[in-house]
Design a protein around this motif. Structure first.
Motif, PDB file in Angstrom:
ATOM      1  N   LYS A  22       0.851  -1.188   0.000  1.00 43.78           N
ATOM      2  CA  LYS A  22       0.000   0.000   0.000  1.00 43.78           C
ATOM      3  C   LYS A  22       0.889   1.241   0.000  1.00 43.78           C
ATOM      4  N   PRO A  23       0.735   2.151  -0.980  1.00 40.39           N
ATOM      5  CA  PRO A  23       1.558   3.362  -1.018  1.00 40.39           C
ATOM      6  C   PRO A  23       1.302   4.243   0.204  1.00 40.39           C
ATOM      7  N   ILE A  24       2.388   4.738   0.802  1.00 36.15           N
ATOM      8  CA  ILE A  24       2.226   5.616   1.963  1.00 36.15           C
ATOM      9  C   ILE A  24       2.891   6.978   1.761  1.00 36.15           C
ATOM     10  N   TYR A  25       3.991   7.038   0.970  1.00 41.01           N
ATOM     11  CA  TYR A  25       4.666   8.313   0.754  1.00 41.01           C
ATOM     12  C   TYR A  25       5.124   8.457  -0.696  1.00 41.01           C
ATOM     13  N   LYS A  26       5.152   9.708  -1.155  1.00 40.34           N
ATOM     14  CA  LYS A  26       5.843  10.083  -2.383  1.00 40.34           C
ATOM     15  C   LYS A  26       7.103  10.840  -2.000  1.00 40.34           C
ATOM     16  N   VAL A  27       8.174  10.645  -2.765  1.00 43.84           N
ATOM     17  CA  VAL A  27       9.445  11.324  -2.483  1.00 43.84           C
ATOM     18  C   VAL A  27      10.016  11.887  -3.781  1.00 43.84           C
ATOM     19  N   HIS A  28      10.360  13.155  -3.774  1.00 42.86           N
ATOM     20  CA  HIS A  28      11.083  13.738  -4.901  1.00 42.86           C
ATOM     21  C   HIS A  28      11.750  15.027  -4.451  1.00 42.86           C
ATOM     22  N   GLN A  29      12.688  15.509  -5.248  1.00 37.99           N
ATOM     23  CA  GLN A  29      13.352  16.776  -4.938  1.00 37.99           C
ATOM     24  C   GLN A  29      12.371  17.926  -5.110  1.00 37.99           C
ATOM     25  N   PRO A  30      12.582  19.039  -4.382  1.00 43.40           N
ATOM     26  CA  PRO A  30      11.713  20.209  -4.562  1.00 43.40           C
ATOM     27  C   PRO A  30      11.809  20.708  -5.996  1.00 43.40           C
ATOM     28  N   THR A  31      10.690  21.171  -6.530  1.00 48.28           N
ATOM     29  CA  THR A  31      10.661  21.541  -7.945  1.00 48.28           C
ATOM     30  C   THR A  31      10.215  22.990  -8.150  1.00 48.28           C
ATOM     31  N   CYS A  32      10.437  23.466  -9.367  1.00 49.04           N
ATOM     32  CA  CYS A  32       9.933  24.760  -9.822  1.00 49.04           C
ATOM     33  C   CYS A  32       9.608  24.612 -11.303  1.00 49.04           C
ATOM     34  N   CYS A  33       9.142  25.691 -11.916  1.00 49.36           N
ATOM     35  CA  CYS A  33       8.804  25.668 -13.343  1.00 49.36           C
ATOM     36  C   CYS A  33       7.798  24.562 -13.666  1.00 49.36           C
ATOM     37  N   GLY A  34       6.773  24.455 -12.822  1.00 48.16           N
ATOM     38  CA  GLY A  34       5.724  23.478 -13.072  1.00 48.16           C
ATOM     39  C   GLY A  34       6.146  22.039 -12.884  1.00 48.16           C
ATOM     40  N   GLY A  35       7.207  21.819 -12.101  1.00 43.59           N
ATOM     41  CA  GLY A  35       7.663  20.463 -11.844  1.00 43.59           C
ATOM     42  C   GLY A  35       8.698  19.952 -12.821  1.00 43.59           C
ATOM     43  N   PHE A  36       9.147  20.823 -13.741  1.00 38.95           N
ATOM     44  CA  PHE A  36      10.105  20.387 -14.756  1.00 38.95           C
ATOM     45  C   PHE A  36      11.565  20.590 -14.332  1.00 38.95           C
ATOM     46  N   CYS A  37      11.803  21.358 -13.276  1.00 38.29           N
ATOM     47  CA  CYS A  37      13.170  21.638 -12.836  1.00 38.29           C
ATOM     48  C   CYS A  37      13.285  21.442 -11.322  1.00 38.29           C
ATOM     49  N   VAL A  38      14.492  21.118 -10.883  1.00 36.20           N
ATOM     50  CA  VAL A  38      14.774  21.026  -9.455  1.00 36.20           C
ATOM     51  C   VAL A  38      14.994  22.423  -8.890  1.00 36.20           C
TER      52      VAL A  38
END
Length: 262
Positions: free
Chosen positions: A154-170
């Motif tokens: 069962k999914p409990i968390y999503k993990v990714h680097q903070p983003t900008c530009c609509g999610g296209f850049c870190v």
């Protein structure tokens, strides 16, 4: 009727799970620091097995106590030829003992990359011989994304680097100016698995941040340190999964290959 040997095995597994709860249940944050074990080996171009020291993180010296260590178990030739995608296992053991707290198993898959449709990087975690969950790379176009699941998938968390530009850049500035306070810091944000919007300025519920050590350590070794903050209301198993995720991310992005790149 339960056979004596089976009863002993069940009792030992229960004790291991209790150790997990002892160290993680009341913790709000941890620091996981890679040692400089094998630094000479790395200077000669060979990838050493990784070793970590695990610390509770608090406001006082007493609260920042070391409680565990862990050492990668893998084949030297595989590390040289396949790093950073080589398979390994790692057991987190109580300090000054061989008592298991947490075990991690990372198989060999294709390197992390955008627009993949299979062979995603993943790692499974267990305690006391019982699976507690996993972390797995997800499909992405620009910014790497991961999902943490419990023992029942069962999914409990999503993990990714903070983003900008609509999610296209870190977004490199979330931990401060990259040329100042945020220098050498790499953040990964944690969100609930059912949260749709996680990009831009959406606040995370927890963080995993690679933080700089000494200048010499940064320049001449790949010994890293991670500060892990846990979500409010997370149980010991969920906290252990997030702490283990820092080891997984270290293996993916911060272990130098023979060529010297990340």
């Amino acid at each position: 009727y339960i056979p004596i040997n089976e009863s002993k095995r069940i009792s030992m597994e229960a004790q291991k799970i209790e150790r997990l709860e002892t160290h993680f249940e009341s913790s709000n944050a941890m620091t996981i620091r890679q040692t400089r074990k094998g630094w000479l080996q790395e200077c000669l171009g060979c990838e050493a097995s990784t070793e970590f020291r695990w610390f509770q993180k608090g406001d006082t010296k007493e609260e920042n106590a070391e409680f565990a260590t862990s050492v990668e178990e893998s084949n030297c030739l595989i590390r040289i030829c396949c790093a950073p995608n080589h398979p390994f296992t790692m057991t987190v053991k109580e300090l000054n003992s061989d008592n298991e707290i947490l075990s991690m198993d990372r198989p060999c898959f294709c390197p992390p990359g955008s627009c993949k449709c299979c062979c995603y990087q993943e790692m499974t975690l267990s305690s006391g011989g019982q699976p507690i969950g996993s972390i797995k790379e997800q499909f992405y176009c620009c910014v790497p994304r991961f999902k943490i699941k419990d023992s029942e998938e069962k999914p409990i968390y999503k993990v990714h680097q903070p983003t900008c530009c609509g999610g296209f850049c870190v977004n490199c500035c979330t931990e401060g100016n990259p040329c100042g306070r945020g220098c050498c810091k790499v953040a990964f944000h944690v969100f609930p698995a059912d949260q749709e919007e996680t990009d831009g300025d959406v606040p995370p519920i927890a963080k995993i941040v690679k933080v700089p050590k000494s200048l010499g350590t940064e320049l001449f070794t790949d010994a890293d340190a991670f500060d892990v903050t846990f979500p409010d209301g997370a149980n010991s198993t969920q906290k252990a999964l997030l702490a283990g995720t820092s080891v997984f991310l270290n293996a993916l992005y911060f272990e130098e290959t023979d060529g010297g790149g990340d």
